[in-house]
Design a protein around this motif. Structure first.
Motif, PDB file in Angstrom:
ATOM      1  N   SER A 172      -7.380 -37.713 -30.649  1.00 29.77           N
ATOM      2  CA  SER A 172      -6.681 -39.183 -30.226  1.00 29.77           C
ATOM      3  C   SER A 172      -8.173 -39.383 -28.708  1.00 29.77           C
ATOM      4  CB  SER A 172      -4.894 -39.523 -28.534  1.00 29.77           C
ATOM      5  OG  SER A 172      -4.284 -39.242 -30.034  1.00 29.77           O
ATOM      6  N   VAL A 223      -0.965 -44.982 -27.238  1.00 32.08           N
ATOM      7  CA  VAL A 223      -0.808 -45.286 -28.931  1.00 32.08           C
ATOM      8  C   VAL A 223       0.797 -45.895 -29.537  1.00 32.08           C
ATOM      9  CG1 VAL A 223      -1.166 -43.955 -31.338  1.00 32.08           C
ATOM     10  CG2 VAL A 223      -2.160 -43.059 -29.006  1.00 32.08           C
ATOM     11  N   LEU A 277     -10.013 -42.749 -25.416  1.00 34.56           N
ATOM     12  CA  LEU A 277      -9.016 -42.864 -26.531  1.00 34.56           C
ATOM     13  C   LEU A 277     -10.007 -44.071 -28.062  1.00 34.56           C
ATOM     14  CD1 LEU A 277      -6.264 -43.051 -28.546  1.00 34.56           C
ATOM     15  CD2 LEU A 277      -5.693 -44.623 -26.541  1.00 34.56           C
TER      16      LEU A 277
END
Length: 548
Positions: free
Chosen positions: A398, A483, A510
């Motif tokens: 991530s 996310v 991210l």
């Protein structure tokens, strides 16, 4: 008009594009279902699911038609009628279809109306939506056959009920996700209440690239009672007896299996995904870097449970920063798992690169170590033919805490959709329980110290992950918001209690790491937003949700 029906329900695995094998497997289920009136198989069982852009290839569709005709012809032999999931092309339209075949003829069909076009699904890309389906009359019973997504919308089931359907038979290709069992049950129960009809929810099992199908098929009555519950993960054929009562058709068969809950369900999904990916792509086994850390230890355990210890090779690749503790932990992991353990030092190669590039930065020097490890692992993979298993987790991927062409390299990743906190949970669970069907050992699969020690990449002296990242307990909650839930920075900060500036920094990391993730190997999907087809962000992207 009959008052009794015997319906054989086949929860099956598949091989996408392998039409002869899929057809043979269905005919074998038909042979085993001797005495049944009807055999039902999962969605698109002939082609495998999802067929993706194979549907755009005319030669593929032509061969599907040929194979479908052969299956229909096979129903002239004694045995049940067959509900066959296949593809039908008419002019320029190609449909996701189900046909009912008996006595060498097609006596009914349904064309899928609701085509999913979200997450991992792209059916609108390749299929044409069918009309609202009508019930199929079989032995005097009116059978509604809504296909998978057709049941997720109210209109198809309502139309079938209004048209006189008496039983709803729902073929599915429904991938595993966390908590999906409960989601399916509540959805199907709402349709039984809406229509007043019993529903058969038939799903498939097995892995297909990043997707894993968990089965968990069931039969439910209009009062919400789940009268038949299949197992999860394994193929199963259950022959169900049905009778027409004053309240309508009811399933007289009672069968119950307890389906897995977290974290066992996640672990089983990883086993199934890796096993089928390795087997179907012709690899004799896997090789992985066994560093003494928790990610590689868990990856090795899953590989051994999926493939057996003789098909897994762990390689420790120490540098001058590798601790004696890590060397010992990697060695003990391999001993507990019973798999091969090799040690190949990268120190000579690191020295050679440092001499070749004396002015490289400290960060570059760290990344060189990771990349040299992958050079060695890929050389070993090429030599023995084993697939290189990547060991990075979703938390690292991530925020870009991974080295491109280094520890990200490989053919598949079982931890790709698992946050670090999930890695800890899975490791603790597996150290105390051996999952059903696992090929690995009973008892612990890694030293307890691997789980309890602070995670470290060991690319510089005294390095710890938390030197560069927040504690994983904080990081993962923030990432789940950004996310999985697509929340803004302020929304995540409010939901988690994390500082807005911290959340904004994580969002920046991210978004900047998108280019790395595009080059990452496939891996098992376990959540509702994996890095892949679930989440398609532009690489060059200037939109942030943080404070301006």
């Amino acid at each position: 008009m009959t008052d009794k029906l015997t319906i054989a329900l086949a929860q099956m695995n598949q091989r996408v594009g392998d039409l002869p094998s899929n057809a043979a497997a269905m005919l074998e289920m038909r042979r085993r279902a001797t005495g049944a009136d009807l055999l039902m198989c999962p969605e698109l069982q002939l082609t495998g699911y999802p067929p993706e852009d194979l549907i755009l290839k005319p030669e593929f569709v032509r061969r599907v038609h040929e194979c479908t005709d052969e299956l229909v012809a096979a129903t002239t032999e004694p045995g049940p009628a067959m509900l066959i999931g296949t593809v039908i092309a008419e002019g320029s339209a190609v449909y996701n279809a189900f046909i009912l075949a008996q006595g060498g003829k097609v006596i009914g069909r349904t064309l899928k109306r609701e085509l999913p076009n979200y997450g991992t699904f792209d059916e609108k890309r390749v299929f044409t939506p069918g009309p609202l389906p009508e019930p199929i009359d079989y032995m005097g019973a009116k059978l509604g056959v809504p296909i998978c997504e057709d049941i997720w919308q109210e209109v198809v089931c309502a139309h079938l009920a209004d048209a006189g359907a008496e039983i709803l038979l729902v073929p599915n290709g429904s991938p595993y996700e966390l908590d999906k069992d409960e989601t399916r049950y509540h959805l199907v129960r709402s349709r039984t209440i809406q229509t007043g009809l019993p529903i058969v929810y038939l799903n498939r099992v097995g892995g297909q690239d990043e997707l894993v199908f968990d089965g968990s098929s069931f039969v439910i009555h209009p009062d919400g009672e789940r009268v038949v519950q299949f197992c999860d993960w394994n193929e199963e054929l259950i022959v169900t007896d049905w009778e027409r009562t004053v309240e309508g058709w009811r399933c007289m068969t009672r069968e119950s299996h307890i389906v897995d809950t977290f974290p066992e369900d996640v672990y089983q999904a990883m086993i199934v995904g890796l096993r089928d990916y390795v087997g179907r792509n012709g690899f004799p086994g896997v090789i992985l870097g066994l560093s003494g850390g928790i990610d590689s230890a868990l990856s090795a355990a899953i590989a051994v449970d999926a493939l057996g210890p003789d098909k897994v090779c762990g390689v420790m690749l120490p540098s001058k920063y590798t601790s004696e503790e890590s060397l010992a932990d990697a060695r003990e992991c391999a001993r507990l798992l019973g798999c091969r353990h090799d040690v190949v030092s990268i120190a000579p190669a690191v020295t050679a690169v440092a001499e070749m590039l004396p002015e490289m930065s400290a960060l570059a020097a760290e990344n060189v170590q990771a990349r040299l490890r992958m050079v060695a692992l890929m050389a070993l993979s090429n030599s023995g033919g084993q697939m290189l298993l990547t060991t990075g987790n979703k938390s690292e991927m991530s925020v870009g805490y991974a080295t491109l062409y280094g520890d990200m390299a490989g053919g598949y990743s079982v931890l790709k959709d698992a946050y670090k906190t999930t890695v800890f949970a899975l490791s603790k669970w597996r150290n105390h329980k051996r999952p059903e069907g696992a090929l690995g050992p009973d008892g612990p699969v890694m030293p307890e110290r691997v789980i309890t020690k602070p995670p470290s990449a060991e690319l510089r002296p005294d390095q710890k992950d938390e030197d560069s990242l927040p504690p994983y307990s904080v990081l993962d909650r923030v990432l789940e918001g950004l996310v999985d839930k697509e929340l803004s920075v302020r929304e995540v900060a409010a939901a988690t209690g994390a500082d807005v500036a911290l959340v904004a920094d994580i969002e920046t990391k991210l978004l900047r790491a998108e280019y790395k993730r595009r080059q990452a190997p496939p891996g098992v999907k376990i959540g509702n937003r994996n890095f892949g087809r679930d989440r398609r962000y532009p690489i060059s992207n200037f939109f942030h949700t943080g404070p301006k």
